[in-house]
Scaffold this active site. Structure first.
Site, mmCIF file in Angstrom:
data_model
loop_
_atom_site.group_PDB
_atom_site.id
_atom_site.type_symbol
_atom_site.label_atom_id
_atom_site.label_comp_id
_atom_site.label_asym_id
_atom_site.label_seq_id
_atom_site.Cartn_x
_atom_site.Cartn_y
_atom_site.Cartn_z
ATOM 1 N N ASP A 217 -31.142 18.470 -27.653
ATOM 2 C CA ASP A 217 -31.057 19.036 -26.302
ATOM 3 C C ASP A 217 -29.830 19.925 -26.158
ATOM 4 O O ASP A 217 -29.120 19.866 -25.151
ATOM 5 C CB ASP A 217 -31.037 17.924 -25.254
ATOM 6 C CG ASP A 217 -31.408 18.432 -23.849
ATOM 7 O OD1 ASP A 217 -32.038 19.507 -23.749
ATOM 8 O OD2 ASP A 217 -31.071 17.758 -22.861
ATOM 9 N N GLY B 287 -29.550 8.486 -14.702
ATOM 10 C CA GLY B 287 -28.482 7.799 -14.008
ATOM 11 C C GLY B 287 -27.497 8.748 -13.372
ATOM 12 O O GLY B 287 -27.796 9.914 -13.122
ATOM 13 N N GLY C 92 -32.317 12.035 -13.928
ATOM 14 C CA GLY C 92 -33.361 11.039 -14.006
ATOM 15 C C GLY C 92 -32.904 9.721 -14.591
ATOM 16 O O GLY C 92 -33.405 8.657 -14.222
ATOM 17 N N LYS D 106 -21.039 6.984 -17.380
ATOM 18 C CA LYS D 106 -22.463 7.219 -17.134
ATOM 19 C C LYS D 106 -23.129 5.873 -16.853
ATOM 20 O O LYS D 106 -23.142 4.992 -17.709
ATOM 21 C CB LYS D 106 -23.098 7.902 -18.340
ATOM 22 C CG LYS D 106 -24.574 8.232 -18.174
ATOM 23 C CD LYS D 106 -25.073 9.000 -19.399
ATOM 24 C CE LYS D 106 -26.518 9.407 -19.278
ATOM 25 N NZ LYS D 106 -26.962 10.209 -20.436
ATOM 26 N N GLY E 169 -22.171 14.146 -11.590
ATOM 27 C CA GLY E 169 -23.540 14.643 -11.673
ATOM 28 C C GLY E 169 -24.520 13.493 -11.671
ATOM 29 O O GLY E 169 -24.145 12.324 -11.792
ATOM 30 N N VAL F 75 -23.327 10.134 -13.371
ATOM 31 C CA VAL F 75 -22.086 10.267 -14.128
ATOM 32 C C VAL F 75 -20.930 10.356 -13.144
ATOM 33 O O VAL F 75 -20.929 11.199 -12.247
ATOM 34 C CB VAL F 75 -22.106 11.518 -15.028
ATOM 35 C CG1 VAL F 75 -20.808 11.595 -15.836
ATOM 36 C CG2 VAL F 75 -23.299 11.477 -15.962
#
Length: 338
Positions: A125, A20, A18, A36, A15, A22
Site C-alpha cells: 500500500d 481504527g 476503517g 493506533k 487520523g 491514530v
C-alpha cells in the site's frame, strides 16, 4: 475523547479510518508517540501482523514500532512519531518536486523499499499518504496490509490497497509481490512531480481500466528518474526493475546504468535472461543487475535455458515471495499527517 490508552496519555487525534483511530500521544517518559487503536477486536490478528511486518524493517526508513498490546479489550500499536507532513499533504499545500528534490525523494523511497523487501516484507500500500516527510528524510509508514513470506495466505480473491497505486497484476487476480511495490513507487514519483494521481477515474472500474491500459505522462520528470519511473510502471511485473535496481541506478546516476536497467527488464519480460544473475545473498527470486562501475556488482554470467525449453523455465519469479491478498484498505499509522 478518552485521555489514556494503557500507559500512554492521548493528546489529540491524528487520523481515523476503517480499522481504527491514530492518536497523538506521550509515553511515561514524555516522548511523543503515535498510538493506533483498533475499532473492534476483529482486527486483532491484523494488528499483530502489522506489528510483525513493521518490526522486521530497518527503523531508519519507517516509523519504528515501540510497543504493542493485543491482550486488552482495545488492542493498540505504538510507533515512533514522525514530525512531518505526508507527501500528499505537502504537494496539496503547494510543494513541488523536481530536479534534485525529486531525485532525493526517489532515492529515499527506493532505499526504504529495498530495506522492506530485504526484510522479506511486501508493503502492498505504498502511496503519497504513506510517505512522511520527516525532518531527517522521508519515511515509509503503514504496514497494515503488508505481508511477510511466512504469513499464511487467507481470503484469496479480495483486493487490498489503494486502487490508483495498485499494480495491474493485482487487478487480474495475481498476488501483490515486490514488483507491485515497485509499480507503486513509480506512481508515487509521478504524483510528486505533477501533483496528480497517475491513474484517475470517477469509478473503481474507470481507475482499473486506467491502471491496466493507460500510460501516465512522465514528460515532466527529469532523467534519470523519468526513465526509471517508466520502467517501474511496466504493465508486466517481470519487466520491472527491483527496488535494489532502482536504488543503484539513482545513486550512481549514470545514463549507461539506466539504459542497461531498462534493457534488462525488457529481456526478462521476453523470457531472455538479463545480464544479471540470481544472487543467493539477496534471497530467493531476487535479481541483481550488472552495473558497470558499481562496487560489488556481479560479473555477467549467461544462463542457458533448460533443455528443450524456451528460456522461461529458469526465469526468476518475484511473486514467489509475494504476499497474499487480504481485506480492506489500511489506515496510515500517522493518518493525521495526510
Amino acid at each position: 475523547m478518552e485521555t489514556r490508552i494503557g500507559d500512554y496519555v492521548l493528546a489529540g487525534r491524528l487520523g481515523s479510518g476503517g480499522q481504527g483511530v491514530v492518536y497523538d500521544a506521550y509515553d511515561p517518559e514524555g516522548r511523543r508517540v503515535a498510538v493506533k487503536v483498533l475499532h473492534t477486536e476483529g482486527s486483532r490478528d491484523r494488528l499483530a501482523k502489522e506489528a510483525a511486518a513493521a518490526g522486521r524493517v530497518a527503523s531508519y526508513c519507517t516509523a519504528k514500532v515501540l510497543a504493542t498490546d493485543l491482550t486488552g479489550g482495545r488492542p493498540y500499536i505504538v510507533s515512533e512519531y514522525v514530525a512531518g507532513p505526508s507527501l500528499r499533504r505537502a504537494v496539496r499545500e503547494g510543494r513541488a518536486f523536481g530536479g534534485d528534490d525529486l531525485h532525493r525523494l526517489a532515492t529515499a523511497v527506493a532505499t526504504a523499499l529495498t530495506s522492506i523487501h530485504d526484510a522479506g516484507v511486501v508493503h502492498r500500500d505504498l502511496k503519497p499518504d504513506n510517505v512522511l516527510l520527516g525532518p531527517d528524510g522521508p519515511r515509509v509508514i503503514d504496514f497494515g496490509i503488508a505481508r511477510t513470506a511466512d504469513m499464511s495466505l487467507t481470503m484469496t480473491g479480495v483486493i487490498a490497497g489503494t486502487p490508483s497505486y495498485m499494480a495491474p497484476e493485482v487487478f487480474t487476480g495475481q498476488r501483490a509481490g515486490t514488483a507491485a511495490d515497485v509499480f507503486a513507487w513509480g506512481a508515487v514519483m509521478v504524483f510528486a512531480a505533477t501533483g496528480e494521481d497517475p491513474f484517475r477515474g470517477e469509478t473503481m472500474g474507470a481507475v482499473m481500466h486506467q491502471v491496466l491500459s493507460a500510460q501516465p505522462d512522465v514528460s515532466a520528470l527529469p532523467d534519470p528518474v523519468r526513465s526509471l519511473v517508466k520502467a517501474a510502471l511496466a504493465k508486466d511485473p517481470e519487466a520491472r526493475p527491483t527496488a535494489r535496481d532502482l536504488l543503484l541506478a539513482l545513486v550512481t546516476g549514470s545514463p549507461a546504468n539506466t539504459t542497461e536497467l531498462l534493457v534488462a527488464g525488457t529481456r526478462t519480460a521476453g523470457g531472455v535472461r538479463s545480464p544479471g544473475h540470481d544472487d543467493p545473498s539477496l534471497g530467493a527470486g531476487r535479481r541483481r543487475l550488472h552495473l558497470p562501475g558499481v562496487a560489488g556488482a556481479p560479473a555477467r554470467r549467461p544462463r542457458p535455458a533448460a533443455p528443450g525449453g524456451d528460456g522461461r523455465a529458469g526465469r526468476h519469479d518475484r511473486r514467489a515471495r509475494a504476499a497474499g491478498r487480504t481485506g480492506a484498505t489500511s489506515l496510515p499509522l500517522h493518518g493525521g499527517h495526510g
